[in-house]
Design an enzyme around this catalytic site. Sequence first.
Site, PDB file in Angstrom:
ATOM      1  N   GLU A   1       9.021 -31.127  -1.112  1.00 35.83           N
ATOM      2  CA  GLU A   1       8.489 -31.186   0.256  1.00 35.83           C
ATOM      3  C   GLU A   1       8.142 -32.616   0.664  1.00 35.83           C
ATOM      4  O   GLU A   1       8.094 -33.522  -0.178  1.00 35.83           O
ATOM      5  CB  GLU A   1       7.259 -30.289   0.393  1.00 35.83           C
ATOM      6  CG  GLU A   1       6.122 -30.668  -0.540  1.00 35.83           C
ATOM      7  CD  GLU A   1       4.751 -30.291  -0.001  1.00 35.83           C
ATOM      8  OE1 GLU A   1       4.454 -30.630   1.163  1.00 35.83           O
ATOM      9  OE2 GLU A   1       3.973 -29.686  -0.760  1.00 35.83           O
TER      10      GLU A   1
ATOM     11  N   LYS B   1      -6.229 -25.773  -4.597  1.00 42.93           N
ATOM     12  CA  LYS B   1      -7.521 -26.447  -4.810  1.00 42.93           C
ATOM     13  C   LYS B   1      -8.668 -25.488  -4.534  1.00 42.93           C
ATOM     14  O   LYS B   1      -8.568 -24.616  -3.682  1.00 42.93           O
ATOM     15  CB  LYS B   1      -7.632 -27.658  -3.884  1.00 42.93           C
ATOM     16  CG  LYS B   1      -6.854 -28.845  -4.404  1.00 42.93           C
ATOM     17  CD  LYS B   1      -7.087 -30.069  -3.568  1.00 42.93           C
ATOM     18  CE  LYS B   1      -6.659 -29.819  -2.157  1.00 42.93           C
ATOM     19  NZ  LYS B   1      -5.243 -29.477  -2.031  1.00 42.93           N
TER      20      LYS B   1
END
Length: 304
Positions: free
Chosen positions: A25, A159
Amino acid sequence: MNNLINLSKEVKEALDKNRPVIALESTIIAHGFPYPDNIKLAKELIKQTKEKGVMPATVAIIDGKIRVGLNDKELEYIAKSDNIHKASLRDIPVLNAKKLSGATTVAATMQIAYLAGIDLFVTGGIGGVHRGAESSFDISADLNALAKFPVTVICAGAKSVLDLAKTQEVLETKGVPLLGYKTNKLPAFYLRESEFDVDYRIENVKEIVEIIKANKIINNSNGILVTVPIPKEDELDKVKYNNILDKLLIELKEKSITGKKITPYLLSRINKETKGESVQANVSLVKNNLKVGIDIAQKLKEEI
Ligand code: PSU
Ligand code: MN
């Protein structure tokens, strides 16, 4: 092939010859790392992949063109640009029509990889359900893309700024298998483990390849999420990280930072607070994910 998707010559050749290809990406380059760490990493990932005989395909939208496989000049442009769009699913047709540039998120990269015929995609971390989503409704389109496109995504989990329990629930609802590579616990990006269990622990890439094949045979529309813990030596200190995160969550509120700005803001602030340790950890986990991705890519072609 959809003529809106522009493949580089080398990516096209690899796909035509049925050689292994891995999508990468570009949001991570534009909005995930500071310059020049970002361009250095982008080039290192390409080198790491090619050295193993696998073709890397970095995805982005440049002047409206949906691009799969970028040259050095284009990578530099994405790494240096201050105002390139963060392109998720909803942005692809608009940027295309308006001839604008965008760095693609996990969601957008999955869609474009799928359209290009690429089965595998390696990144750092995915977006998910944010803490407080019950009032903010902030749920990343990455989760929708995982439900919609049969691409296998290799990452280091998500996260802990996200609500990992809710993220897991949404993955279950959407029928996305959550696999842990040599781990029972869901990795939490900078940390090797969260308190949550993955759906299945996977011992080797052969098992992952079998799962990818079975997903295809039963004609599932969804992707597969493979999570890999960050290498031990680069993991951040849990207590220190959680303290920083608590502080930054308050900062987000004070500065009214919401929506797609949250992740880039946090990444850059965590970098400052850890004096660069988080960037080093992030580099390490992406390269480690790529190692696993390369093994899967090679095995997948051996088996077909
Ligand atoms: N998580 C990271 N680093 C990142 C991202 C996520 O640790 O750079 C990026 C990815 O491109 C991901 C996107 O797809 O953020 C999710 O953004 P949002 O939550 O706005 O959907
Ligand atoms: Mn969001």
